[in-house]
Design a protein around this motif. Sequence first.
Motif, PDB file in Angstrom:
ATOM      1  N   GLY A 181       0.837  -1.198   0.000  1.00  0.00           N
ATOM      2  CA  GLY A 181       0.000   0.000   0.000  1.00  0.00           C
ATOM      3  C   GLY A 181       0.870   1.245   0.000  1.00  0.00           C
ATOM      4  O   GLY A 181       2.071   1.177  -0.243  1.00  0.00           O
ATOM      5  N   GLU A 182       0.252   2.400   0.292  1.00  0.00           N
ATOM      6  CA  GLU A 182       0.998   3.664   0.383  1.00  0.00           C
ATOM      7  C   GLU A 182       1.351   3.884   1.850  1.00  0.00           C
ATOM      8  O   GLU A 182       0.475   4.184   2.664  1.00  0.00           O
ATOM      9  N   THR A 198      -5.441  -1.946  -1.224  1.00  0.00           N
ATOM     10  CA  THR A 198      -4.476  -1.978  -2.327  1.00  0.00           C
ATOM     11  C   THR A 198      -4.780  -3.134  -3.273  1.00  0.00           C
ATOM     12  O   THR A 198      -5.368  -4.135  -2.863  1.00  0.00           O
TER      13      THR A 198
END
Length: 606
Positions: A181-182, A198
């Motif tokens: 993910g971020e 994600t």
Amino acid sequence: MCGIVGYSGPQNAVDILLEGLENLEYRGYDSAGISVFAGDGITTVKAEGRLKCLREKLNTSPVSGHCGIAHTRWATHGEPSDRNAHPHGTERVMLVHNGIIENYLELRSRLTAEGYVFKTQTDTETAALLLDSLYQGDPLAAIREMTRQIEGAYALAILFADRPGEVYGVRKDNPLIAALGEGENFIASDIAAVLSHTKRFFTLEEGEIAVATSCGITVYSPGGAPVEKKVHTATWDVEQARKDGYPHFMLKEIFEQPKALRDTIHPRLKDGLPSFEYDGIPECLFKGRGRIHIVACGTAMYAGLVGRDLIETLARIPVEVQIASEFRYRDPILSKDDLVVIISQSGETADSLAALRLAKQRGVPTLGVVNVAGSTIAREADYVIYTHAGPEIAVASTKAYSVQVSVMYLLAFAMARSARTLGEEEIRAKVEELLQTVEKLPRVLEQNDAIASIAGRFQGSESIFFLGRGLDWALSQEGALKLKEISYIHCEAYAAGELKHGTISLITNGVPVVAVATQEHLLGKMVSNIKEVKARGAWVLLLAQEGSPIDEEVYDQAIRLPKAPDLFTPLLAVAALQLLAYHTSVCRGSPTLRKEGRQGEFPKNS
Ligand code: GLU
């Protein structure tokens, strides 16, 4: 066999992990648990039952942190309970596990001798305590050594108390993915768990170790070298991901059969011979039995019919197979040296349970063959053999049948050994043939498309007949049940030699007949029965072994199975019959399949 989620990132791990488990909820489970880095160490909360029970506990005593692991359990060892729920471990190490540690008994006694005290009945705790015993500050080295010592199938997500913010993952024979993910990263048994965060993920290969932190995911090869993984972007929505890309759970479960069979058979083999030590069953249970009564309902009863032929052929012990709802009201003749075997996927089938209680009242030893750990039949039977099919969600039973049949093979071998009707070497050879047959099953599944096109021929039929002799007859009954159950076409299975004494007049022009002819020693007889129906205009689908010499004139279409000894063909033939039932149902837009896979659907209860 159930669900795993791991998280490291800026959000509250508890929320993310519970949401992940919710996305895996469709698989069904019996308990759930969570471990997070909170304050100085790892806090663990577990609860038997649905996810809401865990949520309630967490509402009463809230926990928060930024890194953790969570699990939904489908018990295989030890009843579903708060205590047996995952995560398991110590103050230093906590882990969650999908799968089965096959050598857990041996590890357990070794660790006990080293001074470890086990708190649960699970196989998983042995892996956790083993890891604790190996951990000296280097997580990768400890995990690597643990994987060398544990046998079986596993996907593990692990926390080390002195490595906050890190989630470790490793797998063998069970799936585990890592998702990026971020500023947050995930480990999960199934991409469905994290799709709302994600779509970028990769799959871990066997023996690779992943370390997820909020900054990234590093993967190491079994030898310890860093590995560059190719990242995929999931194109599935949550619903498709849940079904692993298959259009229905039924098809997914048909394809899961090779693994389910391996998981069920392997723990019951010791030095190439059957052994139920793993289930705590003494060999004497099989000695001196006058008669075996196999009692079950529906598909499980048909698995029992295969069992009857196997046990009678190999161990020469008389076997009766009875429908549980009949058995319980029949005042059956039972003797104390008999054995009553109750087969039930869920372990809750009401008639089978009543039959079990009746047998117990009469003082006859009982053995349950059950897929759901801690179920009533499993608890009440004197002995239990768990099939390891994992949760079965589809309405029509497929993988549960196959694993029940595999237990019938193992029982027949064990009984033949006790009765000395076969020598050790002969049994070893049979075990080998069983294992080889399981490995041929993917070749039947590869014929999925061909079988789908054959099914088109059946969709408008009013009636379909199944014919077989010997084991093929037992199988025909299951094939007919599967097809009628999900396609709503009338199907009838006949012992091939019996049709002419019954309703052969119903075979008229174009009526489909599925001729199951995998028993080579009965081939001549079977072929003449096929000719009888062909002469009346039947449209014949032949199911036979590759290379079986059958004149092309006598059938219209054929499904050929990889060659196998007659005794073992049921494991292959059933998959073809299941695919036939499935695709016929798809062609007819069957409501049974349409109902499948609704959000939050739980495995059925039969
Ligand atoms: N064998 C483990 C147990 O019974 C794991 C079960 C699972 O895969 O959920 O606890």
